[in-house]
Scaffold this active site. Structure first.
Site, PDB file in Angstrom:
ATOM      1  N   ALA A 168       0.840  -1.207   0.000  1.00 51.72           N
ATOM      2  CA  ALA A 168       0.000   0.000   0.000  1.00 51.72           C
ATOM      3  C   ALA A 168       0.873   1.254   0.000  1.00 51.72           C
ATOM      4  O   ALA A 168       0.578   2.230  -0.707  1.00 51.72           O
ATOM      5  CB  ALA A 168      -0.934  -0.004   1.205  1.00 51.72           C
ATOM      6  N   ASP A 169       1.939   1.240   0.784  1.00 50.29           N
ATOM      7  CA  ASP A 169       2.879   2.364   0.788  1.00 50.29           C
ATOM      8  C   ASP A 169       3.545   2.525  -0.571  1.00 50.29           C
ATOM      9  O   ASP A 169       3.707   3.642  -1.077  1.00 50.29           O
ATOM     10  CB  ASP A 169       3.960   2.146   1.853  1.00 50.29           C
ATOM     11  CG  ASP A 169       3.486   2.448   3.257  1.00 50.29           C
ATOM     12  OD1 ASP A 169       2.381   2.998   3.411  1.00 50.29           O
ATOM     13  OD2 ASP A 169       4.215   2.122   4.207  1.00 50.29           O
TER      14      ASP A 169
END
Length: 385
Positions: A168-169
């Site tokens: 997600a990052d």
């Protein structure tokens, strides 16, 4: 004459951890001057995450090359004034404080816009600046869980599983770069900056791809399938005599070639396996048959045949094997940069390769406050006084 497309762009990067810093690193690789604005106590927790090399966190090193670092405590008036002076000549502010924190320091978008109407202000948070979770912190594993990604990741009979990297990052870092580039282009047209509100949850949900589309358009809730595919078969990991091999037979034509490769041409005409839809319906039986055959040879033997038949496949590599494979070496994807204080740092190069642009790797990830005096003596005076 400009040698890199963003070398006239200055970014004040107040962000920490990975999503936003990795995004500004992409822009730094393209020539932007990225100035990390850090708290005197070093509030970026990745500096403290091991393992370490020459007293530097390898996690921190992976997201901060080609940047500079200055020390400012934005809770102190003198240092806020220094930041505002920097703001006058900046193009972009990048921050990932919790929603409302920058506004409480008088450094929100509306505050900064008054000082520099052309400023592009990119804010990265777990859930964005609106909605019931706007003020909640968001970390990558939480986002993976809430987005549904974990529910479709893992063994069929196992627990929901996070991806082995902070996906997600990482995805958000790409949107940081894309959105800022779009805002710069828009500013070229309007001569005005704008605020960008990026949410990790929004990003991860937007990258559910076929899984989300299956539900939204067909009501199908995808299940955990281990290394299999929700829509295609055979499309998974098989064991060979010396280890695992990923095989992706993406369509009926490839299946015909695959059957020829494994000397089972009759399967291509078998009503149970003739089309992808039928192969999915009879996947267990098909996979068991294929598994028996692939166990009879090594991965390299099968890879040679897969390549001959133009069928996608590859070894399931360890990280060491992945980073040492000849393809990456041929593409010159591993770089090395020297820092006068903590020695050589190896890194994965930026994957963008241009015909008329060479990405420069000028600066090793900076130590805390390494460039403070280079920008403002007043900043150092404020820190020491």
């Amino acid at each position: 004459m400009m040698k890199q497309p963003l070398e006239d762009v200055r970014i004040l990067d107040l962000s920490r951890v990975y999503a936003a810093p990795a995004g500004s690193m992409i822009l730094a690789d393209l020539g932007a001057e990225v100035i990390r604005v850090e708290h005197p106590n070093g509030m970026d927790s990745t500096r403290d995450w091991g393992p370490f090399t020459n007293d530097q966190s390898t996690y921190y090193l992976c997201a901060n090359r080609n940047k500079k670092s200055i020390i400012l405590n934005l809770k102190e008036e003198n240092d806020r004034q220094v930041f505002k002076e920097l703001l006058l000549d900046a193009d972009i502010i990048l921050e990932n404080f919790k929603t409302g924190d920058m506004e409480r320091m008088g450094l929100g978008y509306e505050d900064c816009k008054k000082l520099n109407p052309r400023i592009i202000y990119c804010s990265v948070t777990g859930f964005g600046h609106t909605g019931p979770l706007a003020t909640e912190p968001g970390f990558d594993p939480v986002i993976q869980a809430m987005s549904g990604l974990m529910d479709v990741t893992g063994a069929i009979d196992g627990d929901p599983t996070k991806v082995g990297i902070p996906i997600a990052d990482i995805l958000t870092s790409h949107y940081v770069a894309i959105s800022i580039l779009a805002a710069i282009r828009m500013r070229d047209i309007t001569n005005e900056g704008q605020c960008i509100d990026l949410s990790l949850l929004d990003v991860q949900v937007s990258n559910l791809a076929n899984v989300a589309s299956s539900y939204l358009n067909g009501g199908t809730i995808s299940k955990r399938l281990g290394n299999s595919h929700n829509n295609v078969a055979p499309y998974q990991v098989f064991q060979c005599s010396d280890g695992p091999l990923m095989v992706c037979v993406g369509n009926d034509r490839q299946f015909e070639k695959f059957c020829k490769m494994i000397d089972r041409e009759q399967w291509a005409q078998d009503e149970r396996f003739k089309t992808n839809t039928k192969r999915k319906e009879n996947e267990r039986e098909l996979v068991e048959k294929i598994a028996e055959i692939l166990l009879q040879k090594t991965r390299d033997e099968w890879i040679e045949q897969l390549q001959n038949f133009k069928i996608p496949g590859g070894r399931v590599n360890t990280i060491a094997e992945a980073l040492e494979q000849p393809q990456l070496i041929a593409r010159d994807m591993i770089g090395e940069i020297e820092h006068p204080q903590y020695g050589k740092v190896k890194f994965i190069k930026n994957p963008m390769q241009f015909s008329g642009l060479n990405i420069d790797y000028k600066l090793a990830p900076p130590i805390l406050g390494e460039h403070t005096n280079q920008f403002f003596h007043i900043a150092a005076d404020s820190k020491n006084g």
